[in-house]
Design a protein around this motif. Structure first.
Motif, PDB file in Angstrom:
ATOM      1  N   ARG A 229       5.105   0.069   0.449  1.00 17.58           N
ATOM      2  CA  ARG A 229       4.316  -1.235   0.853  1.00 17.58           C
ATOM      3  C   ARG A 229       4.832  -1.652   2.113  1.00 17.58           C
ATOM      4  O   ARG A 229       4.149  -2.260   2.998  1.00 17.58           O
ATOM      5  CB  ARG A 229       5.061  -2.316  -0.099  1.00 17.58           C
TER       6      ARG A 229
ATOM      7  N   GLN B 249       1.603  -2.586   4.450  1.00 19.89           N
ATOM      8  CA  GLN B 249       1.286  -3.987   4.141  1.00 19.89           C
ATOM      9  C   GLN B 249       0.579  -4.548   5.435  1.00 19.89           C
ATOM     10  O   GLN B 249       1.473  -4.442   6.384  1.00 19.89           O
ATOM     11  CB  GLN B 249       2.422  -4.756   3.642  1.00 19.89           C
ATOM     12  N   GLY B 250      -0.306  -5.192   5.504  1.00 20.38           N
ATOM     13  CA  GLY B 250      -0.757  -5.949   6.830  1.00 20.38           C
ATOM     14  C   GLY B 250      -1.370  -4.951   7.958  1.00 20.38           C
ATOM     15  O   GLY B 250      -1.662  -5.482   8.889  1.00 20.38           O
TER      16      GLY B 250
ATOM     17  N   ARG C  49      -4.895  -1.210  -0.861  1.00 22.83           N
ATOM     18  CA  ARG C  49      -5.197  -2.658  -0.253  1.00 22.83           C
ATOM     19  C   ARG C  49      -4.609  -3.720  -1.567  1.00 22.83           C
ATOM     20  O   ARG C  49      -4.191  -4.687  -0.964  1.00 22.83           O
ATOM     21  CB  ARG C  49      -6.752  -2.878  -0.325  1.00 22.83           C
ATOM     22  N   GLU C  50      -5.121  -3.512  -2.644  1.00 25.17           N
ATOM     23  CA  GLU C  50      -4.650  -4.683  -3.746  1.00 25.17           C
ATOM     24  C   GLU C  50      -3.276  -4.439  -4.078  1.00 25.17           C
ATOM     25  O   GLU C  50      -2.728  -5.725  -4.207  1.00 25.17           O
ATOM     26  CB  GLU C  50      -5.442  -4.260  -5.115  1.00 25.17           C
ATOM     27  N   ARG C  51      -2.618  -3.440  -4.254  1.00 25.59           N
ATOM     28  CA  ARG C  51      -1.291  -3.495  -4.564  1.00 25.59           C
ATOM     29  C   ARG C  51      -0.206  -3.308  -3.442  1.00 25.59           C
ATOM     30  O   ARG C  51       0.973  -3.541  -3.752  1.00 25.59           O
ATOM     31  CB  ARG C  51      -1.087  -2.212  -5.770  1.00 25.59           C
TER      32      ARG C  51
ATOM     33  N   GLY D  20      -0.906  -4.095  -0.198  1.00 22.56           N
ATOM     34  CA  GLY D  20      -1.478  -5.093   0.795  1.00 22.56           C
ATOM     35  C   GLY D  20      -1.986  -4.443   2.326  1.00 22.56           C
ATOM     36  O   GLY D  20      -1.948  -5.117   3.002  1.00 22.56           O
TER      37      GLY D  20
ATOM     38  N   GLU E 151      -4.315  -3.808   4.946  1.00 18.81           N
ATOM     39  CA  GLU E 151      -5.499  -4.573   5.525  1.00 18.81           C
ATOM     40  C   GLU E 151      -6.688  -3.970   5.310  1.00 18.81           C
ATOM     41  O   GLU E 151      -7.706  -4.550   5.013  1.00 18.81           O
ATOM     42  CB  GLU E 151      -5.168  -4.990   6.901  1.00 18.81           C
TER      43      GLU E 151
END
Length: 186
Positions: A93, A97-98, A115-117, A119, A121
């Motif tokens: 993560r 993430q991002g 993407r969903e779990r 994060g 982008e």
């Protein structure tokens, strides 16, 4: 060859192309995953099947090869168990993430999950055929040479600084080398 590509002759028939690509990738790698104790345990505890007997020989061959290849400059590398990626799981993560990331895999559900779990982008997905032993199909998967060649061309154009997660079996180290050569992180 049979387990990965569904064709027992892929590696032998294409050694002139693949061996230099593997040696280049291993030589430029900063981390090498080598069979560790878990690989030995799985090999020794598993049932012996005619198509899996090479595992025990393959592990020993990896160590023999690494021991006799000075051009790899092993003293400059981190060597971890080939299952070290499991230790990264708690950190995925934070890594994605991002961020825009790249993914080379046969698992078509992973881009959405990242993407969903996790994060991410954006996930630039590069599909590869499933390894023959995963699909239980003993037929040519089309990974080499067809997908291999087209994927090399795709990976030569990655955005510099983009993190790539590569889960493509035997050819993964070569794909990582191409990503790093283009300025990505793999």
């Amino acid at each position: 060859s049979l387990n990965h590509f569904g064709d027992p002759n892929v590696l032998v028939d294409n050694a002139g192309t693949l061996v230099p690509a593997f040696e280049k990738a291993l030589g430029s790698a900063t981390v090498l995953g080598i069979p560790g104790p878990l690989a030995f345990a799985v090999t020794l505890e598993g049932e012996v099947h005619a198509d899996r007997v090479g595992g025990a020989f393959g592990i020993g061959t990896v160590y023999d090869y690494l021991d006799g290849t000075e051009s790899l400059r092993l003293e400059t590398k981190e060597c971890w168990s080939s299952s070290f990626h499991f230790r990264l799981l708690p950190h995925y993560r934070a890594l994605v993430q991002g961020r825009e990331i790249g993914l080379v895999s046969c698992h078509r559900e992973l881009p959405g999950a990242l993407r969903e779990r996790m994060g991410a982008e954006q996930v630039r997905f590069h599909a590869v055929p499933e390894q023959a032993h995963l699909s239980h199909a003993r037929r040519d998967t089309g990974h080499y040479p067809d997908r291999y060649r087209s994927l090399l061309a795709e990976l030569e154009n990655v955005r510099p600084g983009t993190l790539y997660l590569v889960a493509a079996g035997m050819l993964s180290k070569i794909y990582c080398d191409v990503v790093r050569g283009a300025g990505g992180v793999a």
